[in-house]
Write a protein that holds these residues in place. Structure first.
Motif, PDB file in Angstrom:
ATOM      1  N   LEU A 119     -11.968  16.461 -17.716  1.00  0.00           N
ATOM      2  CA  LEU A 119     -11.776  16.162 -19.142  1.00  0.00           C
ATOM      3  C   LEU A 119     -10.411  15.511 -19.357  1.00  0.00           C
ATOM      4  CD1 LEU A 119     -12.940  16.619 -22.108  1.00  0.00           C
ATOM      5  CD2 LEU A 119     -11.245  18.435 -22.203  1.00  0.00           C
ATOM      6  N   GLY A 140      -2.808  27.488 -14.714  1.00  0.00           N
ATOM      7  CA  GLY A 140      -1.881  27.950 -15.743  1.00  0.00           C
ATOM      8  C   GLY A 140      -1.605  26.944 -16.849  1.00  0.00           C
ATOM      9  N   LEU A 141      -2.307  25.824 -16.852  1.00  0.00           N
ATOM     10  CA  LEU A 141      -2.041  24.789 -17.864  1.00  0.00           C
ATOM     11  C   LEU A 141      -3.157  24.750 -18.901  1.00  0.00           C
ATOM     12  CD1 LEU A 141      -0.865  21.794 -15.613  1.00  0.00           C
ATOM     13  CD2 LEU A 141       0.558  23.456 -16.834  1.00  0.00           C
ATOM     14  N   HIS A 157      -8.814  22.032  -9.409  1.00  0.00           N
ATOM     15  CA  HIS A 157      -8.617  23.466  -9.635  1.00  0.00           C
ATOM     16  C   HIS A 157      -7.874  24.102  -8.450  1.00  0.00           C
ATOM     17  CE1 HIS A 157     -11.830  22.535 -12.474  1.00  0.00           C
ATOM     18  NE2 HIS A 157     -11.559  23.687 -13.082  1.00  0.00           N
ATOM     19  N   LEU A 165     -14.689  18.718 -10.278  1.00  0.00           N
ATOM     20  CA  LEU A 165     -15.937  18.927 -11.004  1.00  0.00           C
ATOM     21  C   LEU A 165     -16.030  18.048 -12.239  1.00  0.00           C
ATOM     22  CD1 LEU A 165     -16.383  22.787 -11.456  1.00  0.00           C
ATOM     23  CD2 LEU A 165     -17.836  21.245 -10.141  1.00  0.00           C
ATOM     24  N   GLU A 166     -17.160  17.419 -12.435  1.00  0.00           N
ATOM     25  CA  GLU A 166     -17.316  16.625 -13.653  1.00  0.00           C
ATOM     26  C   GLU A 166     -17.308  17.514 -14.896  1.00  0.00           C
ATOM     27  OE1 GLU A 166     -20.837  14.216 -13.940  1.00  0.00           O
ATOM     28  OE2 GLU A 166     -19.836  12.802 -15.293  1.00  0.00           O
ATOM     29  N   THR A 167     -17.694  18.783 -14.714  1.00  0.00           N
ATOM     30  CA  THR A 167     -17.736  19.711 -15.852  1.00  0.00           C
ATOM     31  C   THR A 167     -16.382  20.352 -16.142  1.00  0.00           C
ATOM     32  OG1 THR A 167     -18.311  21.522 -14.376  1.00  0.00           O
ATOM     33  CG2 THR A 167     -20.118  20.369 -15.436  1.00  0.00           C
ATOM     34  N   GLY A 168     -15.370  20.081 -15.361  1.00  0.00           N
ATOM     35  CA  GLY A 168     -14.153  20.867 -15.458  1.00  0.00           C
ATOM     36  C   GLY A 168     -13.099  20.332 -16.411  1.00  0.00           C
ATOM     37  N   SER A 169     -12.075  21.150 -16.631  1.00  0.00           N
ATOM     38  CA  SER A 169     -10.973  20.748 -17.495  1.00  0.00           C
ATOM     39  C   SER A 169     -10.153  19.629 -16.855  1.00  0.00           C
ATOM     40  CB  SER A 169     -10.068  21.946 -17.800  1.00  0.00           C
ATOM     41  OG  SER A 169      -9.629  22.562 -16.609  1.00  0.00           O
ATOM     42  N   ARG A 191      -9.941  25.662 -23.384  1.00  0.00           N
ATOM     43  CA  ARG A 191     -10.498  24.525 -22.641  1.00  0.00           C
ATOM     44  C   ARG A 191     -11.957  24.266 -23.027  1.00  0.00           C
ATOM     45  NH1 ARG A 191      -8.864  27.621 -17.370  1.00  0.00           N
ATOM     46  NH2 ARG A 191      -9.667  29.197 -18.807  1.00  0.00           N
ATOM     47  N   HIS A 228      -3.536  29.680 -22.838  1.00  0.00           N
ATOM     48  CA  HIS A 228      -2.406  29.494 -21.933  1.00  0.00           C
ATOM     49  C   HIS A 228      -1.076  29.451 -22.665  1.00  0.00           C
ATOM     50  CE1 HIS A 228      -5.800  28.494 -19.323  1.00  0.00           C
ATOM     51  NE2 HIS A 228      -5.024  28.979 -18.375  1.00  0.00           N
ATOM     52  N   ILE A 233     -15.588  23.680 -23.145  1.00  0.00           N
ATOM     53  CA  ILE A 233     -16.578  23.455 -22.083  1.00  0.00           C
ATOM     54  C   ILE A 233     -15.827  23.019 -20.828  1.00  0.00           C
ATOM     55  CG2 ILE A 233     -18.551  22.060 -21.380  1.00  0.00           C
ATOM     56  CD1 ILE A 233     -19.135  21.646 -24.388  1.00  0.00           C
ATOM     57  N   HIS A 234     -15.741  23.904 -19.839  1.00  0.00           N
ATOM     58  CA  HIS A 234     -15.006  23.564 -18.609  1.00  0.00           C
ATOM     59  C   HIS A 234     -15.544  24.400 -17.459  1.00  0.00           C
ATOM     60  CE1 HIS A 234     -12.144  27.051 -18.154  1.00  0.00           C
ATOM     61  NE2 HIS A 234     -12.739  27.322 -19.291  1.00  0.00           N
ATOM     62  N   GLY A 235     -14.900  24.303 -16.292  1.00  0.00           N
ATOM     63  CA  GLY A 235     -15.434  24.895 -15.065  1.00  0.00           C
ATOM     64  C   GLY A 235     -15.769  26.372 -15.163  1.00  0.00           C
ATOM     65  N   VAL A 252     -18.803  26.740 -17.656  1.00  0.00           N
ATOM     66  CA  VAL A 252     -20.069  26.123 -17.246  1.00  0.00           C
ATOM     67  C   VAL A 252     -20.551  26.669 -15.899  1.00  0.00           C
ATOM     68  CG1 VAL A 252     -21.174  23.944 -16.606  1.00  0.00           C
ATOM     69  CG2 VAL A 252     -19.616  24.022 -18.554  1.00  0.00           C
ATOM     70  N   LEU A 276     -19.735  14.729 -21.657  1.00  0.00           N
ATOM     71  CA  LEU A 276     -19.828  14.209 -20.293  1.00  0.00           C
ATOM     72  C   LEU A 276     -19.715  15.324 -19.260  1.00  0.00           C
ATOM     73  CD1 LEU A 276     -17.622  11.003 -20.634  1.00  0.00           C
ATOM     74  CD2 LEU A 276     -20.052  11.060 -20.073  1.00  0.00           C
ATOM     75  N   GLY A 277     -19.167  16.461 -19.660  1.00  0.00           N
ATOM     76  CA  GLY A 277     -19.010  17.568 -18.726  1.00  0.00           C
ATOM     77  C   GLY A 277     -20.156  18.558 -18.724  1.00  0.00           C
ATOM     78  N   LEU A 278     -21.237  18.247 -19.434  1.00  0.00           N
ATOM     79  CA  LEU A 278     -22.355  19.194 -19.507  1.00  0.00           C
ATOM     80  C   LEU A 278     -23.285  19.057 -18.304  1.00  0.00           C
ATOM     81  CD1 LEU A 278     -23.323  18.709 -23.242  1.00  0.00           C
ATOM     82  CD2 LEU A 278     -22.407  20.809 -22.228  1.00  0.00           C
TER      83      LEU A 278
END
Lengths: 129, 159
Positions: free
Chosen positions: A73, A41-42, A13, A66-70, B11, B109, B13-15, B18, B49-51
Motif C-alpha cells: 500500500l 513498528g511503523l 515485513h 505481499l500485494e495485500t500488505g501495508s 493499517r 503505532h 486492510i493489510h497483511g 487479510v 488492490l490489496g484484496l
C-alpha cells in the motif's frame, strides 16, 4: 547509488528486506544497488515518509512482498507516477539479482524483464516437466 | 452473526488482517468504517488492490455505518469491520448497536503524545477516553494482533 541508473528499494515485513538485500550483496557484490526498509513498528504515515525519503528524483522500483500488505500500500502511494516509478509485489532473490545488473535499462523494459526473471526462478527442482 | 470481527487497526486492510485473521475467519467482505477513505476515491482504489480474489470491500463514513450496523449483522455475508482509530469505533458504538460485542485492538503505532502499552499498541489520552467510552457501552475491548496471540483485556492495560 549512481543517479543515471534505476534505483531499487525493497520494503517488506519483518527482516525480509534486510535479508534479501544482504543476500544480493553477498551473491552479486552489488552492495549499493538496493536499499532495505522494514515496516516493523511503523504506522502508515511513518512508512510513507520513510519510503519517500529513500526514493530518488530519478526512475525507481519499489520491490515489496505481499500485494495485500501495508508495504505494498505504501509503495503504491509513493509510486503514483508510473513513468518514473514502479511497484513489484512478490519479490524474490532471482528478480533482485537480475535487477542489480540491469539498472541502466529504461524502466518500461526493466520492470517486465525482472518480473519474468522472478517467475522463472520459481521451479520444482529437479525439473520434472 | 455476520460481522466476524470488529477491529481497530490503523493499517486497515493489510497483511495481518487479510492473511492472519482472514485465513482463520474467511470473510467475504471488509467493512471499512472511515470518514476520510469514504470521501477519497483514489485511496479506496489503493486499498482495493490489496484484496484477495473474491473478497469485497466497502468504505463507509461513521454516521452511515451506525444506521447500517443491524443490516450488516443480519446479512449472511461474513464480514470483518475495520476502523483506523479508536475514536471512529467509539463513534460507531455511540449509536448503541454494539452492546455485548467485542472490539479487537490490533495495531496503533507510535505517534505524537502516544504511550506504548504493548509492542503494537500506543495510546494517547483521547484513545484512553474512547476506550473507556466503549467499555461504558457494554463492549469488551481486547488487544490481540493475531489469532494465535493471547488476547489481553484492554482495561487492565489502561493507566
Amino acid at each position: 547509488m549512481s543517479e543515471d541508473q534505476v534505483r531499487g528499494v525493497v520494503v517488506a515485513h519483518g527482516q525480509m528486506a534486510d535479508g534479501l538485500v544482504d543476500a544480493v550483496h553477498r551473491i552479486s557484490g552489488e552492495g549499493d544497488a538496493l536499499v532495505a526498509l522494514s515496516n516493523e513498528g511503523l504506522g502508515p504515515e511513518a512508512l510513507f515518509e520513510r519510503l519517500e525519503n529513500l526514493m530518488g528524483p530519478g526512475p525507481s522500483v519499489v520491490f515489496t512482498d505481499l500485494e495485500t500488505g501495508s508495504c505494498a500500500l505504501a509503495a503504491r502511494v509513493v509510486c503514483k507516477d508510473p513513468v518514473r516509478r514502479a511497484v513489484i509485489c512478490g519479490t524474490n532473490l532471482p528478480m533482485l539479482l537480475d535487477f542489480v545488473f540491469h539498472r541502466k535499462m529504461p524502466l518500461e523494459t526493466l520492470v517486465p524483464r525482472v518480473v519474468e526473471k522472478g517467475k522463472a526462478g520459481i521451479r520444482i527442482s529437479p525439473n520434472r516437466e | 452473526m455476520s460481522i466476524l470481527l470488529y477491529r481497530v487497526d490503523e493499517r486497515l486492510i493489510h497483511g495481518q488482517v487479510v492473511v492472519g485473521w482472514g485465513s482463520r475467519l474467511q470473510p467475504n467482505r471488509y467493512l471499512v468504517v472511515d470518514d476520510a477513505l469514504a470521501a477519497s476515491e483514489w485511496e479506496r482504489d489503493l486499498y482495493k488492490l490489496g484484496l484477495p480474489p473474491g473478497v469485497e470491500a466497502e468504505f463507509i463514513p461513521v454516521s452511515e455505518a451506525i444506521s447500517r450496523l443491524d443490516s450488516w449483522r443480519s446479512n449472511p455475508t461474513p464480514s470483518i469491520l475495520l476502523t483506523r482509530d479508536v475514536e471512529s469505533m467509539a463513534r460507531l458504538a455511540e449509536g448503541g448497536g454494539m452492546v455485548g460485542e467485542t472490539v479487537n485492538l490490533g495495531g496503533i503505532h507510535h505517534g505524537r503524545g502516544k504511550q506504548q502499552v504493548l509492542p503494537y499498541l500506543f495510546l494517547d489520552d483521547e484513545d484512553v477516553r474512547c476506550l473507556r467510552l466503549l467499555a461504558g457501552r457494554g463492549i469488551d475491548v481486547v488487544a490481540q494482533d493475531l489469532p494465535g496471540a493471547t488476547p489481553r483485556a484492554v482495561e487492565s492495560l489502561l493507566p
